[in-house]
Design an enzyme around this catalytic site. Structure first.
Site, PDB file in Angstrom:
ATOM      1  N   GLY A  72       0.836  -1.197   0.000  1.00 45.11           N
ATOM      2  CA  GLY A  72       0.000   0.000   0.000  1.00 45.11           C
ATOM      3  C   GLY A  72       0.873   1.250   0.000  1.00 45.11           C
ATOM      4  O   GLY A  72       0.547   2.255  -0.638  1.00 45.11           O
ATOM      5  N   THR A  73       1.979   1.187   0.707  1.00 42.89           N
ATOM      6  CA  THR A  73       2.904   2.329   0.761  1.00 42.89           C
ATOM      7  C   THR A  73       3.379   2.687  -0.646  1.00 42.89           C
ATOM      8  O   THR A  73       3.373   3.858  -1.041  1.00 42.89           O
ATOM      9  CB  THR A  73       4.120   1.968   1.654  1.00 42.89           C
ATOM     10  OG1 THR A  73       3.637   1.763   2.985  1.00 42.89           O
ATOM     11  CG2 THR A  73       5.180   3.047   1.646  1.00 42.89           C
ATOM     12  N   ASN A 149      -6.472   4.422   9.806  1.00 45.14           N
ATOM     13  CA  ASN A 149      -5.903   3.221  10.407  1.00 45.14           C
ATOM     14  C   ASN A 149      -5.909   3.239  11.930  1.00 45.14           C
ATOM     15  O   ASN A 149      -5.974   2.202  12.564  1.00 45.14           O
ATOM     16  CB  ASN A 149      -4.469   2.998   9.900  1.00 45.14           C
ATOM     17  CG  ASN A 149      -3.647   4.262   9.870  1.00 45.14           C
ATOM     18  OD1 ASN A 149      -4.034   5.260   9.258  1.00 45.14           O
ATOM     19  ND2 ASN A 149      -2.507   4.247  10.530  1.00 45.14           N
ATOM     20  N   SER A 197      -4.053  -2.756  -0.201  1.00 49.96           N
ATOM     21  CA  SER A 197      -2.906  -3.538   0.284  1.00 49.96           C
ATOM     22  C   SER A 197      -3.347  -4.953   0.616  1.00 49.96           C
ATOM     23  O   SER A 197      -4.352  -5.152   1.308  1.00 49.96           O
ATOM     24  CB  SER A 197      -2.316  -2.860   1.524  1.00 49.96           C
ATOM     25  OG  SER A 197      -1.308  -3.661   2.083  1.00 49.96           O
ATOM     26  N   HIS A 199      -1.991  -7.398   2.609  1.00 52.68           N
ATOM     27  CA  HIS A 199      -1.937  -7.971   3.969  1.00 52.68           C
ATOM     28  C   HIS A 199      -2.962  -7.368   4.916  1.00 52.68           C
ATOM     29  O   HIS A 199      -3.163  -7.877   6.013  1.00 52.68           O
ATOM     30  CB  HIS A 199      -0.518  -7.874   4.547  1.00 52.68           C
ATOM     31  CG  HIS A 199      -0.067  -6.496   4.935  1.00 52.68           C
ATOM     32  ND1 HIS A 199       0.084  -6.105   6.235  1.00 52.68           N
ATOM     33  CD2 HIS A 199       0.287  -5.411   4.192  1.00 52.68           C
ATOM     34  CE1 HIS A 199       0.528  -4.853   6.286  1.00 52.68           C
ATOM     35  NE2 HIS A 199       0.655  -4.412   5.057  1.00 52.68           N
ATOM     36  N   THR A 235      10.126  -7.423 -11.869  1.00 48.45           N
ATOM     37  CA  THR A 235       9.476  -8.736 -11.921  1.00 48.45           C
ATOM     38  C   THR A 235       8.389  -8.814 -10.849  1.00 48.45           C
ATOM     39  O   THR A 235       8.628  -8.483  -9.692  1.00 48.45           O
ATOM     40  CB  THR A 235      10.525  -9.836 -11.691  1.00 48.45           C
ATOM     41  OG1 THR A 235      11.491  -9.729 -12.737  1.00 48.45           O
ATOM     42  CG2 THR A 235       9.906 -11.224 -11.698  1.00 48.45           C
ATOM     43  N   CYS A 319       3.909   1.670  14.766  1.00 50.57           N
ATOM     44  CA  CYS A 319       5.020   2.421  14.185  1.00 50.57           C
ATOM     45  C   CYS A 319       6.008   1.471  13.539  1.00 50.57           C
ATOM     46  O   CYS A 319       6.340   0.442  14.111  1.00 50.57           O
ATOM     47  CB  CYS A 319       5.726   3.219  15.254  1.00 50.57           C
ATOM     48  SG  CYS A 319       4.602   4.308  16.072  1.00 50.57           S
TER      49      CYS A 319
HETATM   50  N1  PLP Z   1      -2.378   3.455   4.201  1.00 51.35           N
HETATM   51  C1  PLP Z   1      -2.974   3.163   5.365  1.00 51.35           C
HETATM   52  C2  PLP Z   1      -4.213   3.881   5.756  1.00 51.35           C
HETATM   53  C3  PLP Z   1      -2.412   2.194   6.200  1.00 51.35           C
HETATM   54  O1  PLP Z   1      -3.003   1.906   7.362  1.00 51.35           O
HETATM   55  C4  PLP Z   1      -1.232   1.542   5.789  1.00 51.35           C
HETATM   56  C5  PLP Z   1      -0.595   0.553   6.678  1.00 51.35           C
HETATM   57  O2  PLP Z   1      -0.807   0.525   7.855  1.00 51.35           O
HETATM   58  C6  PLP Z   1      -0.679   1.867   4.556  1.00 51.35           C
HETATM   59  C7  PLP Z   1      -1.273   2.827   3.785  1.00 51.35           C
HETATM   60  C8  PLP Z   1       0.562   1.177   4.058  1.00 51.35           C
HETATM   61  O3  PLP Z   1       0.254  -0.109   3.605  1.00 51.35           O
HETATM   62  P1  PLP Z   1       1.398  -1.228   3.535  1.00 51.35           P
HETATM   63  O4  PLP Z   1       1.575  -1.751   4.920  1.00 51.35           O
HETATM   64  O5  PLP Z   1       0.852  -2.249   2.596  1.00 51.35           O
HETATM   65  O6  PLP Z   1       2.622  -0.581   3.022  1.00 51.35           O
END
Ligand code: PLP
Length: 380
Positions: A72-73, A149, A197, A199, A235, A319
């Site tokens: 997600g990041t 989150n 994301s 996971h 990849t 964190c």
């Molecule tokens: N965005 C939100 C709202 C999240 O809570 C998180 C992870 O906690 C992320 C993005 C990042 O996702 P990832 O852990 O897949 O990098």
């Protein structure tokens, strides 16, 4: 997960769904590179394309709009930098409670960033958004999360879309915490991009997706290969993507009952610890999340004490450094530091039973009473 433990930290990482594990293992065993033309390569490509369809179906998006990333990041980073480079965005509008994977790349993007205020319940302040939009006519990207989150607050995206569409503004929604917990319909949201994301919805770590509407010009940030229709070189992590797809397909089945169990837990906490406070309880929230605090009982103590009792929860946001830092989300909501330091996040899911939560409330009460007696003794 360990059977003697009670895992209440789904917002950090949800447990791996059996269907996701099976798909992950099958793809890993099959091997092959999804870009190769031979049988093995085509089999790997099959896993990736099947998953693309499954992720697109979960969020009702065009299949061709799904760009797989590592997380997600990465999806959030790609949305911001990719829109600046590809769509000529010269201004960023982000809410002040965004995840660091939106805030940090925005602040480092080299274009002006305007952070939008939130209300004490954690909702984006529409008046401040309207002022921010009116401040400049430059082409802007608005990035707002669907669900927070830490607190679980769900934003009213439709209201932002209505306001933002009066200006020349692209809209990205970080839907990482929302997908799999509430219905997320990309087409109905009417936005340009969303991040997802694996996971967070029961898939393996190491896969995410940026989902885009047709016609968005995205400048790739990973270069050196034609993968993902030249939008993300490298990849593909075929096994993780296959697991992501299987989790996406299963996710839709597992939303019922979670909200009732969370609400029952909050009522039990209010009975046993009347001084406890649930944050954002007047806002629309994810059904699985409770951000709560007992004044005078620091989260740093509580997370460890509960861990020793067999319960996994986190303090505010989990964190990445493992250190408990001040929550920028709670600060933006105007919660004072002494209170914010006491906030813990309990996030539940499909494996959490009513009995788990009853035992959790009893352990929480014991840990809080122990701390409060220790403080009273020290003061005497
Ligand atoms: N965005 C939100 C709202 C999240 O809570 C998180 C992870 O906690 C992320 C993005 C990042 O996702 P990832 O852990 O897949 O990098």
């Amino acid at each position: 997960m360990n059977a003697s433990r009670t895992y209440l930290d789904y917002n950090a990482t949800a447990p791996l769904r059996p269907q996701a594990e099976a798909a992950f293992v099958a793809a890993l065993r099959a091997g092959g590179n999804a870009s190769s033309v031979h049988v093995e390569g085509r089999a790997a490509r099959g896993f990736v394309e099947r998953a693309r369809g499954q992720v697109a179906a979960l969020v009702n998006a065009p299949v061709t709009g799904v760009v797989f990333t590592s997380s997600g990041t990465e999806a959030n980073n790609l949305a911001i930098a990719g829109a600046i480079g590809g769509e000529g965005v010269t201004r960023l509008l982000v809410s002040s409670i965004e995840h660091p994977s939106v805030l940090e790349p925005s602040r480092g993007a080299g274009v002006p960033v305007r952070e939008i205020a939130v209300t004490p319940q954690g909702c984006v302040d529409l008046n401040d958004l309207a002022s921010a939009l009116a401040e400049s006519r430059d082409r802007a990207l608005l990035s707002v999360m669907l669900a927070n989150n830490e607190t679980g607050t769900v934003q009213h995206i439709a209201e932002f879309v209505a306001v933002a569409r009066e200006h020349d503004v692209l809209i990205h929604v970080d839907a990482v915490q929302a997908v799999g917990k509430i219905d997320v319909d990309f087409r109905e949201l009417g936005v340009d991009m969303i991040s997802v994301s694996s996971h967070k919805l029961g898939g393996p770590q190491g896969a995410g997706a940026l989902v885009m509407r047709e016609g968005i010009k995205l400048q790739a940030q990973m270069l050196g290969g034609g993968q993902e229709s030249r939008r993300r070189a490298g990849t593909e992590n075929v096994a993780a993507i296959a697991g992501f797809g299987a989790a996406a397909e299963t996710a839709a089945e597992f939303t019922s009952g979670v909200g009732d169990r969370r609400d029952a837990m909050e009522r039990a906490i209010a009975d046993q610890l009347p001084q406890a406070k649930v944050l954002c309880d007047e806002a629309a929230r994810l059904p699985n999340t409770a951000c709560l605090l007992v004044p005078g009982v620091p989260a740093e103590y509580l997370v460890i004490a509960l861990d020793l009792e067999g319960f996994a929860v986190s303090s505010g946001s989990a964190c990445s450094s493992g250190k408990v830092a001040r929550s920028h989300v709670l600060t933006a909501m105007g919660i004072d530091d002494a209170m914010a330091e006491c906030a813990i996040r309990v996030s539940i899911g499909w494996e959490t039973s009513e009995q788990d939560l009853q035992r959790f409330v009893a352990a929480l009460a014991t840990c809080c009473e122990r701390k409060m007696s220790a403080v009273a003794e020290a003061a005497a």
